[in-house]
Design a protein around this motif. Sequence first.
Motif, PDB file in Angstrom:
ATOM      1  N   UNK A 163     -12.619  25.618  52.119  1.00 53.66           N
ATOM      2  CA  UNK A 163     -11.554  25.453  51.135  1.00 53.66           C
ATOM      3  C   UNK A 163     -10.215  25.229  51.785  1.00 53.66           C
ATOM      4  N   UNK A 164      -9.906  26.036  52.810  1.00 54.63           N
ATOM      5  CA  UNK A 164      -8.583  25.953  53.428  1.00 54.63           C
ATOM      6  C   UNK A 164      -8.407  24.651  54.173  1.00 54.63           C
ATOM      7  N   UNK A 165      -9.499  24.084  54.698  1.00 50.69           N
ATOM      8  CA  UNK A 165      -9.379  22.856  55.470  1.00 50.69           C
ATOM      9  C   UNK A 165      -9.176  21.633  54.594  1.00 50.69           C
ATOM     10  N   UNK A 166      -9.391  21.763  53.260  1.00 54.23           N
ATOM     11  CA  UNK A 166      -9.249  20.623  52.375  1.00 54.23           C
ATOM     12  C   UNK A 166      -7.832  20.510  51.841  1.00 54.23           C
ATOM     13  N   UNK A 167      -7.280  19.261  51.711  1.00 55.76           N
ATOM     14  CA  UNK A 167      -6.004  19.093  51.031  1.00 55.76           C
ATOM     15  C   UNK A 167      -6.151  19.515  49.575  1.00 55.76           C
ATOM     16  N   UNK A 168      -5.079  20.017  48.987  1.00 56.17           N
ATOM     17  CA  UNK A 168      -5.139  20.439  47.597  1.00 56.17           C
ATOM     18  C   UNK A 168      -5.589  19.318  46.679  1.00 56.17           C
ATOM     19  N   UNK A 215      -2.588  27.107  46.261  1.00 54.69           N
ATOM     20  CA  UNK A 215      -1.960  26.302  45.212  1.00 54.69           C
ATOM     21  C   UNK A 215      -0.584  26.853  44.862  1.00 54.69           C
ATOM     22  N   UNK A 216      -0.507  28.175  44.659  1.00 52.18           N
ATOM     23  CA  UNK A 216       0.781  28.788  44.330  1.00 52.18           C
ATOM     24  C   UNK A 216       1.781  28.602  45.469  1.00 52.18           C
ATOM     25  N   UNK A 217       1.290  28.606  46.706  1.00 53.19           N
ATOM     26  CA  UNK A 217       2.165  28.341  47.852  1.00 53.19           C
ATOM     27  C   UNK A 217       2.740  26.930  47.764  1.00 53.19           C
ATOM     28  N   UNK A 245      -1.399  19.855  37.441  1.00 51.78           N
ATOM     29  CA  UNK A 245      -0.572  19.639  38.624  1.00 51.78           C
ATOM     30  C   UNK A 245      -1.406  19.164  39.808  1.00 51.78           C
ATOM     31  N   UNK A 246      -2.627  19.669  39.946  1.00 53.61           N
ATOM     32  CA  UNK A 246      -3.496  19.218  41.035  1.00 53.61           C
ATOM     33  C   UNK A 246      -3.767  17.724  40.942  1.00 53.61           C
ATOM     34  N   UNK A 247      -3.960  17.234  39.724  1.00 57.66           N
ATOM     35  CA  UNK A 247      -4.234  15.809  39.540  1.00 57.66           C
ATOM     36  C   UNK A 247      -3.031  14.944  39.887  1.00 57.66           C
ATOM     37  N   UNK A 248      -1.832  15.524  39.809  1.00 52.88           N
ATOM     38  CA  UNK A 248      -0.618  14.755  40.102  1.00 52.88           C
ATOM     39  C   UNK A 248      -0.288  14.707  41.584  1.00 52.88           C
ATOM     40  N   UNK A 249      -0.991  15.526  42.384  1.00 57.16           N
ATOM     41  CA  UNK A 249      -0.704  15.541  43.815  1.00 57.16           C
ATOM     42  C   UNK A 249      -1.223  14.278  44.478  1.00 57.16           C
TER      43      UNK A 249
END
Length: 323
Positions: free
Chosen positions: A10-15, A41-43, A92-96
Amino acid sequence: MKNAILILALISLPLSVWADFTRDLYFGMRKNPDVIKLQEFLRSQGHFTYPQSTGNYFQITLDAVKKFQKAQGLSPVGGYFGPQSRAAANRLLKEMPSPASPAPATALNKTSPYKDKIKISYVSGTSDNPQYESATLDNRSDKEKISITGFMVENSRGERFVIPKGYELPGFSASAQDLIFLRPGERATITVGKQNGQTDFRPNLCTGYFDEQNQYTPSLSRQCPRKDTKNLLNLSDRCLRIIDSTSYCRQASSREFLDSDCSQYVNEHLTYAGCVRDYRARQDFYSNEWLVWMQRSQEFFRNVREKIILRDQTGAVVDEYSY
């Protein structure tokens, strides 16, 4: 073991390539991969500033969720990450932005414009333990500040490690992470092994507090500055003894026995956050080095003979190192 592997993945993947949040998360959850994803995500939204993503849904995460809920106009603002909060986060994830495309093959034999500016100055690859394998990159340009985020370290087997973003000021960054810039004379040490905090950062005068909870190789400096107790005459003798007996870059171990004035002082100054507030303005606050971890449990460099290639974001060759 399965949870540990999932956490690393999980941590190795971009949001931007993570799946949506599909389950409710709540106070009291421990060492949960979905909570780690939530904390990252909150970070990225500037609400979670603790230096490590722990997977524990305790007070800091609860407060961060409340900030997110308030920023998104959600009600109630209670800190429960339920359907409304998940929907807002998924939007918000979809907008990244999407992660960068891989480098074209035509660039692999080209010389990078960063050649002779960013150099592989040292490689330690003879150990069987990935914790003691590392590569050091130096900025040897005269004036140029260079981002090495996206540079690739490649071994003789064709395996690559892409240098990620990191935290210029861990625990206080307003954005998800920062590009890793090296100014002239600065360096980045890339360690092959793992580091429990899962955070790449520029050390500062106060980061010695981090190894109170996590183990770091290379070790962090524990020379955190603090005020001379000779100037703290408003505090009790017992309090002054506790402060004097507390190791540098460590929190006082006798907090439950402190009076209110002493407790307030210890909480405000003998912590990582307090240290940063007190000494961030010092000219020597930041180190001239970045620390990055590959988070591998296996070796990356061969022990006897090896050829390492450093490539820029396009795949062009920046430098080579052989031993």
